[in-house]
Scaffold this active site. Structure first.
Site, short mmCIF file in Angstrom:
data_model
loop_
_atom_site.label_atom_id
_atom_site.label_comp_id
_atom_site.label_asym_id
_atom_site.label_seq_id
_atom_site.Cartn_x
_atom_site.Cartn_y
_atom_site.Cartn_z
N LYS A 170 -0.42 4.16 -8.17
CA LYS A 170 -0.27 5.64 -8.51
C LYS A 170 0.77 5.87 -9.72
O LYS A 170 0.82 6.45 -10.52
CB LYS A 170 -0.40 6.64 -7.30
CG LYS A 170 0.18 8.16 -7.71
CD LYS A 170 0.14 9.18 -6.76
CE LYS A 170 0.58 10.19 -7.40
NZ LYS A 170 0.48 11.55 -6.99
N GLY A 181 -4.35 -4.09 -3.82
CA GLY A 181 -5.66 -3.32 -4.08
C GLY A 181 -4.77 -1.95 -4.41
O GLY A 181 -3.96 -1.27 -3.66
N HIS A 182 -4.67 -1.58 -5.80
CA HIS A 182 -3.89 -0.57 -6.21
C HIS A 182 -4.76 0.65 -6.73
O HIS A 182 -5.45 0.27 -7.75
CB HIS A 182 -3.04 -1.01 -7.32
CG HIS A 182 -2.21 -1.96 -6.97
ND1 HIS A 182 -1.13 -2.93 -7.81
CD2 HIS A 182 -1.68 -2.48 -5.97
CE1 HIS A 182 -0.38 -3.50 -7.06
NE2 HIS A 182 -0.69 -3.49 -5.76
N GLN A 230 2.04 -6.19 -3.24
CA GLN A 230 2.50 -6.12 -1.83
C GLN A 230 3.81 -5.44 -1.48
O GLN A 230 4.00 -4.41 -2.24
CB GLN A 230 2.69 -7.89 -1.48
CG GLN A 230 1.37 -8.31 -1.21
CD GLN A 230 0.76 -9.03 -2.75
OE1 GLN A 230 1.54 -9.33 -3.40
NE2 GLN A 230 -0.49 -8.66 -2.94
N ASP A 238 0.81 -1.24 0.15
CA ASP A 238 -0.05 0.03 -0.04
C ASP A 238 0.74 1.24 0.02
O ASP A 238 0.44 2.37 0.49
CB ASP A 238 -1.11 0.07 1.15
CG ASP A 238 -1.93 -1.28 1.26
OD1 ASP A 238 -2.21 -1.71 0.24
OD2 ASP A 238 -2.43 -1.70 2.45
N THR A 261 -8.43 -3.02 -0.13
CA THR A 261 -8.85 -4.41 -0.63
C THR A 261 -10.00 -4.71 0.50
O THR A 261 -11.01 -5.25 0.31
CB THR A 261 -7.85 -5.33 -0.70
OG1 THR A 261 -6.91 -4.98 -1.69
CG2 THR A 261 -8.26 -6.81 -0.97
N LYS A 288 1.99 2.39 -5.15
CA LYS A 288 2.47 1.61 -6.19
C LYS A 288 1.36 2.06 -7.63
O LYS A 288 1.96 2.18 -8.57
CB LYS A 288 2.60 0.20 -6.13
CG LYS A 288 3.62 -0.47 -5.26
CD LYS A 288 3.55 -1.88 -4.93
CE LYS A 288 2.35 -2.49 -4.28
NZ LYS A 288 2.16 -2.11 -2.93
#
Ligand code: GDP
Ligand code: IMO
Ligand code: MG
Length: 429
Positions: free
Chosen positions: A18, A40-41, A224, A13, A300, A16
């Protein structure tokens, strides 16, 4: 142009999504190499927030080739919903711009059930997984029982593979006190998904190597972060894949020299979701303030993220593990409004000062952070376009991060949107 690999340098988190969205404009091929929908990007474009779990964060740049490569574990239902969600907002996802490896492993309904049941059974000792079936799916890959995308799209093969493993899975589920499955119900759920996935499935080993030989520019998207790496992270409180630059090689089938520049993404502080040691954690008002200012709730699972000061000992571990060439420092704006900011430069372990990250978590749990204090700033910095526009104390923080990590800062992020980005040096040299 050099290829670029973007990896998380903390516990995930870091921002990445962005950074990959921004770098994608300069790449031809954007590849997810490991992990699954535990990721969750988040991308914020024109005020619109998009969270991607499976699809590479280059997908908003329609003409690019996005690839979900062999090292990924894929939940077909989640992937299809993500494709639909993007399509609803006028963003086309077709076999022209998204390709899925036939060798990627499929997250099956019993993987999710085993993940959830194990966490319940572990009680206080739980890992705090995302509950997406990631660990059980990678276990089946390692034990050579898994179902790959190439099996999913061939009905007779799918039935054969599920039939071969169902009894073992049901015995385990029974032991854990959870609901069991029949082969027919699994096949009934997967069959329509398999049909929809089929046009996207390809031999990505061949495709990626051919694109590479044709001189295309690659952007590797990590998921991750370094400290969640199964080998070099805070085991057992880790995920089940190699989250660093090494995982990008095995996860794509490309040779090690293909990676190009490796950029580590780090927040200007640290967050962690799930259990496990976290030496600089702030279980106090300061941590609460970081969580609120930084909107630190999981992309997420929505879980509140644990927050703490930036840890340079852990960051140096990420530099070594990934062979980082440079850093992207995100969420610098979140530190605004504090009188002072701390950064951890070393640990005290059993009365000794150490500057390396211990390999055993029993030692890490005993480490106390040694802090250096930097004065804070009050200015709102999200509109800054150059380093020179930043408050002097924010510049001093970036300089200190460079000195202590041994890595130049390539990019400074001062807000969630694409526009709130200061690029100091492009990795695509
Ligand atoms: P990832 O998993 O590494 O892609 O990161 P996530 O998307 O899970 O979490 C990062 C969060 O921080 C997202 O909500 C981003 O929109 C947000 N974000 C990224 N960079 C910045 C920044 O510089 N400032 C602020 N305030 N938010 C940011
Ligand atoms: P992105 O790509 C943050 C964490 C979970 C848990 C541990 C194991 O968005 O940075 P798993 O479901 O993988 O078996 O959970 O890993 N975790 C993440 N934390 N960001 C992620 O991905 C994560 N993916 C897994 O919270 O502690
Ligand atoms: Mg995330």
């Amino acid at each position: 142009m050099s290829n670029v690999a973007v990896v998380g340098a903390q516990w995930g988190d870091e921002g990445k999504g962005k950074v990959v969205d921004i770098y994608s404009a300069r790449a031809d091929v954007i590849v997810r190499c490991q992990g699954g929908n535990n990721a969750g990007h988040t991308l914020v474009v024109g005020g619109e927030k998009i969270i991607l779990h499976h699809i590479p964060s280059g997908i908003l740049h329609e003409t690019k080739t996005c690839v979900i490569a062999n090292g990924v574990v894929m939940d077909p239902g989640v992937l299809l919903r993500e494709i639909e969600g993007l399509a609803k907002n006028g963003r086309k996802v077709t076999p022209e711009n998204l390709v899925i490896s036939e060798s990627a492993h499929v997250i099956l309904p019993f993987h999710k059930a085993i993940d959830a049941a194990r966490e319940i059974a572990a009680g206080k000792g739980k890992i705090g997984t995302t509950g997406r079936g990631i660990g059980p799916c990678y276990e089946d890959k390692a034990s050579r029982r898994g179902v790959r995308v190439g099996d999913l799209i061939r009905p007779e093969k799918l039935r054969e593979r599920i039939t071969a493993s169902i009894d073992e899975k049901n015995a385990l589920l029974k032991h854990l006190g959870a609901k069991t499955f029949t082969v027919d119900e699994i096949i009934a759920e997967l069959t329509p998904q398999a049909e929809a996935i089929k046009p996207f499935a390809k031999d990505t080993f061949a495709l990626l190597n051919e694109l590479c030989e044709a001189g295309k520019t690659f952007l590797f998207e990590g998921a991750q972060g370094a400290l969640l790496d199964i080998d070099n992270g805070t085991f057992p409180f880790v995920t089940s894949s190699n989250t660093g630059s090494g995982g990008m090689i095995t996860g794509t089938g490309l040779g090690p020299k293909t990676l190009g520049k490796v950029v580590g993404i780090t927040k200007a502080y640290v967050t962690r979701v799930g259990s496990g040691p976290f030496p600089t954690e702030l279980e106090c008002e300061t941590g609460e303030a970081l969580r609120n200012r930084g909107a630190e709730f999981g992309s997420t699972t929505g879980r509140p993220r644990r927050c703490g000061w930036l840890d340079l000992v852990a960051l140096r571990h990420a530099v070594r593990m990934n062979g980082l060439d440079g850093l992207a420092v995100t969420k610098i704006d979140v530190l605004g409004g504090s009188d002072e900011i701390k950064i951890c430069t070393a640990y005290e372990l059993d009365g000794k000062t150490i500057t390396h990250f211990p390999g055993r978590i029993e030692e890490l749990e005993r480490c106390k952070p040694v802090y250096e204090t930097i004065p804070g700033w009050n200015d709102e910095i999200s509109g800054s376009k150059t380093v020179a526009e930043l408050p002097p104390n924010a510049i001093a923080l970036l300089k200190r991060i460079e000195e202590l990590s041994g890595c130049p800062v390539y990019l400074a992020s001062v807000g969630p949107g694409r526009e709130s980005t200061i690029e100091i040096r492009s990795p695509f040299a």
